[in-house]
Design an enzyme around this catalytic site. Structure first.
Site, mmCIF file in Angstrom:
data_model
loop_
_atom_site.group_PDB
_atom_site.id
_atom_site.type_symbol
_atom_site.label_atom_id
_atom_site.label_comp_id
_atom_site.label_asym_id
_atom_site.label_seq_id
_atom_site.Cartn_x
_atom_site.Cartn_y
_atom_site.Cartn_z
ATOM 1 N N TYR A 518 0.857 -1.185 0.000
ATOM 2 C CA TYR A 518 0.000 0.000 0.000
ATOM 3 C C TYR A 518 0.900 1.243 0.000
ATOM 4 O O TYR A 518 2.062 1.197 0.440
ATOM 5 C CB TYR A 518 -0.908 0.007 1.231
ATOM 6 N N TYR A 552 -0.803 -10.269 -1.340
ATOM 7 C CA TYR A 552 0.295 -9.521 -0.714
ATOM 8 C C TYR A 552 0.448 -9.975 0.736
ATOM 9 O O TYR A 552 -0.524 -10.449 1.352
ATOM 10 C CB TYR A 552 0.034 -8.015 -0.779
ATOM 11 N N ARG A 573 -2.444 -12.311 2.162
ATOM 12 C CA ARG A 573 -3.859 -12.045 1.950
ATOM 13 C C ARG A 573 -4.231 -12.405 0.521
ATOM 14 O O ARG A 573 -3.453 -12.255 -0.412
ATOM 15 C CB ARG A 573 -4.163 -10.566 2.181
ATOM 16 N N HIS A 576 -7.543 -8.529 -3.466
ATOM 17 C CA HIS A 576 -8.826 -7.857 -3.270
ATOM 18 C C HIS A 576 -8.680 -6.348 -3.444
ATOM 19 O O HIS A 576 -7.577 -5.794 -3.354
ATOM 20 C CB HIS A 576 -9.373 -8.147 -1.873
ATOM 21 N N HIS A 578 -10.458 -2.852 -1.670
ATOM 22 C CA HIS A 578 -11.275 -2.386 -0.543
ATOM 23 C C HIS A 578 -12.297 -1.350 -1.008
ATOM 24 O O HIS A 578 -11.992 -0.489 -1.843
ATOM 25 C CB HIS A 578 -10.382 -1.702 0.501
#
Length: 647
Positions: A518, A552, A573, A576, A578
């Site tokens: 991120y 990730y 994870r 996806h 968010h």
């Protein structure tokens, strides 16, 4: 290897409210036509109801049943059987009526239909105790057991609280002794533990509200279960003492059971440690913290319910204690701990005085006292919810410590772990959220909070990388800002649960880059990227460009990573994007859309994947919907978010 023998018993049980109305049907099912009604002088109110239910099948009644089943009363009742030509017996009431019915059945072979009105549970046993010349003897035989038992909860609603308590503890005694009987079996063990759980919960509720029909039903079910246990595995010290005290000294049956039980348990505790621990857990219930010491817990329960605690108060004279010891030890019988005259003398002295028995497990008693002190300290909390949450949390923490025999070194390690978790947390990295996520607590709270409306889009965990106030973007913008990765055209709608579009909904979007990071994890990143705030148009629609998400790893260079390493878990994870969506009058939705077929879909490290949120990101070729030029293939995400109504 554990070995056991279990014998099933063919007894018809009819349980419910108003089941007395089935009395005629059950007598007819036995092929009988002349029923003799049996009860005590204090329950003649039931005779007329039974007579009406039986109609022409009623042959008469005998209302002289007495406690401890004196043989002379049985002989008079036999005359009534002969005079009425009875071909079956109907017993109405508690242990006295049931005992008389059993005594008649074993002498005549007549089948019995029993309608209990207390919680003693003797109706479910093949055991008969009779008194002759001041001596009570006990025998067991299959023909003593009733053929049919009608449990009518409505008949117990008027049972006085004191009688409810004493007959309930009487039933509990059956279950307790079944758990340390010499011939246990797993079926009987489970029945006994359920009976104890039900009674320890139901009796306080009955004391608080005698008209509580659910509590009455729980107690009546427990009575049946407990009696079934006693009829399967037999009796020990407690029942022997109570029969001696009742039959030879005229003490009230259920009251005597109530007084003696904690002391008999304390006597046997050194030789029945495992049974006592299971009893203690059943008494305290799930999530109640460290299990109490079982014998003192029963004594404390009786005390809290204002039940009898002293043989002296039941009318037993101190000078009768030596004779009681002599009778109780005259005949050898099976018991976990050897029965000695000195041991029984001490037990009866404590029971006569009404003293709280010494803890069978002093460590459990200390832990329980500590827990009670801590939870009591929250009683003055002004907010009821705060009080409940702290009380339950402390109970579970203390229970965890006790159940796992936690060492000081282990607890110090836990404190150090939490300290490092706090030290590593910052505005751009929330290690505590990571910890909550990897333990599945975040997902559990999410389910509890956001899964009440089945028609709405499922929610998912927020995660640790959301940042307040993302940059506003326009429809059609590319939030990837030229980063490498597979282009993704996102075309979503926001509606209510009926499908009506929601205009001007606020939609926050964020995701990791193609390397699995991120923007807040990249110190050299110049401003937010793959993060934006949009508003839906008049049709509730929103379109923008981004990147196909990839798996990730969560940050694993801190305490949470060490926890994953220690448990051989990976940190990844599933891929996806968010979404956080809000609109006036609608419940806010925090969710994620996962790539169907993506890696870790079935093994997400924070347990965040839900089937309804796994969607296709199909590959496309050729012109894009908005005319954007894309080199090579691109992908498309189409989805409709449905928002639940606001609270």
């Amino acid at each position: 290897m554990r070995e056991f023998v279990h014998s099933g018993h063919l007894v018809k049980v009819v349980f419910g409210t108003g089941t007395l109305g089935r009395l005629r049907e059950e007598v007819e099912a036995l092929g009988r036509t002349r029923a003799l009604i049996l009860t005590t002088p204090t329950r003649t109110d039931l005779v007329e109801r039974a007579r009406r239910a039986l109609g022409s099948l009623s042959a008469g009644e005998f209302t002289e049943a007495r406690m401890h089943t004196p043989v002379d009363v049985t002989e008079r009742a036999l005359e009534a059987v002969r005079e009425t030509g009875a071909d079956c017996l109907v017993a109405l009431g508690g242990g006295s009526a049931v005992g008389l019915s059993k005594a008649l059945a074993v002498r005549t072979g007549l089948p019995q239909v029993v309608v209990p009105t207390t919680y003693a549970g003797s109706e479910a046993t093949p055991v008969l105790g009779e008194t002759r010349d001041g001596v009570k003897t006990t025998r067991s035989a299959p023909e003593i057991r009733p053929r049919t038992i009608l449990y009518d909860v409505s008949l117990t609603l008027g049972l006085p609280v004191r009688t409810s308590v004493t007959s309930g503890v009487n039933a509990m005694a059956h279950a307790v002794e079944a758990l340390y009987a010499p011939q246990p079996d797993p079926v009987t063990d489970e029945l006994a533990l359920r009976a104890i759980r039900l009674l320890s919960s139901a009796l306080p509720r009955i004391a608080a509200d005698p008209a509580d029909s659910e509590a009455r039903a729980d107690a009546l079910e427990a009575a049946w279960l407990a009696g079934t246990c006693l009829g399967t595995v037999g009796m020990g010290l407690h029942h022997k003492l109570c029969h001696t005290l009742g039959g030879s000294f005229g003490l009230p049956h259920a009251d005597t059971h109530t007084v003696v039980l904690p002391h008999a348990m304390a006597y046997n505790a050194p030789a029945a440690g495992d049974a006592m621990r299971r009893i203690a857990r059943a008494l305290s219930g799930p999530g109640a913290g460290p299990a109490p010491d079982a014998p003192t817990a029963v004594y404390d329960l009786v005390t809290a319910l204002n039940g009898p605690r002293s043989l002296r108060d039941l009318g037993m004279a101190a000078e009768d204690l030596p004779r009681a010891v002599e009778l109780a030890t005259a005949t050898p019988y099976l018991n976990p701990r050897p029965v000695t005259a000195d041991g029984i003398a001490a037990l009866l002295q404590d029971a006569w005085s009404g003293h709280r028995p010494p803890p069978g497990d002093p460590l459990a008693a200390q832990l329980r006292t500590l827990l009670d002190e801590v939870t009591t300290s929250f009683d003055r909390a002004p907010d009821a919810r705060t009080r409940k949450l702290l009380t339950d949390l402390v109970r579970h923490l203390h229970g965890f410590a006790a159940d796992n025999d936690l060492t000081q070194a282990e607890w110090n390690l836990a404190i150090e772990f939490l300290t490092r978790t706090g030290q590593l947390s910052s505005p751009t990295r929330q290690e505590f959220i990571l910890l909550s996520d990897t333990l599945g607590v975040s997902s559990a709270v999410d389910v509890l909070t956001n899964s009440r409306t089945a028609e709405a889009t499922p929610s998912a965990v927020l995660g640790p990388f959301y940042v307040e106030g993302p940059p506003p973007r326009a429809h059609g913008d590319d939030i990837a800002a030229g980063l490498d990765g597979a282009p993704l055209y996102v075309d979503v709608r926001v509606t209510d649960i009926e499908g009506a579009p929601i205009a001007d909904a606020v939609v926050d979007v964020w995701q990791a880059n193609a390397d699995g990071f991120y923007d807040v994890q990249l110190p050299d990143q110049d401003g937010p990227v793959l993060r934006a705030r949009f508003h839906t148009d008049a049709d509730g629609r929103l379109v923008f460009w981004s990147l196909v998400p990839v798996p990730y790893p969560i940050p694993d260079d801190g305490p949470v990573g060490q926890l994953l390493d220690a448990t051989a878990r990976h940190p990844f994870r599933a891929p996806h994007v968010h979404f956080m969506i809000g609109a006036p009058g609608r419940k806010a939705l925090i969710t994620q859309l996962f790539v169907a077929g993506g890696r870790y879909i079935d093994d997400d490290t924070v347990f965040g994947v839900k089937d309804a949120l796994v969607v296709d990101y199909p590959e496309q070729k050729g012109p894009t919907p908005d005319g954007r030029t894309v080199d090579g293939p691109w992908h498309r995400l189409t989805y409709t978010f449905r928002l639940a109504p606001g609270a």
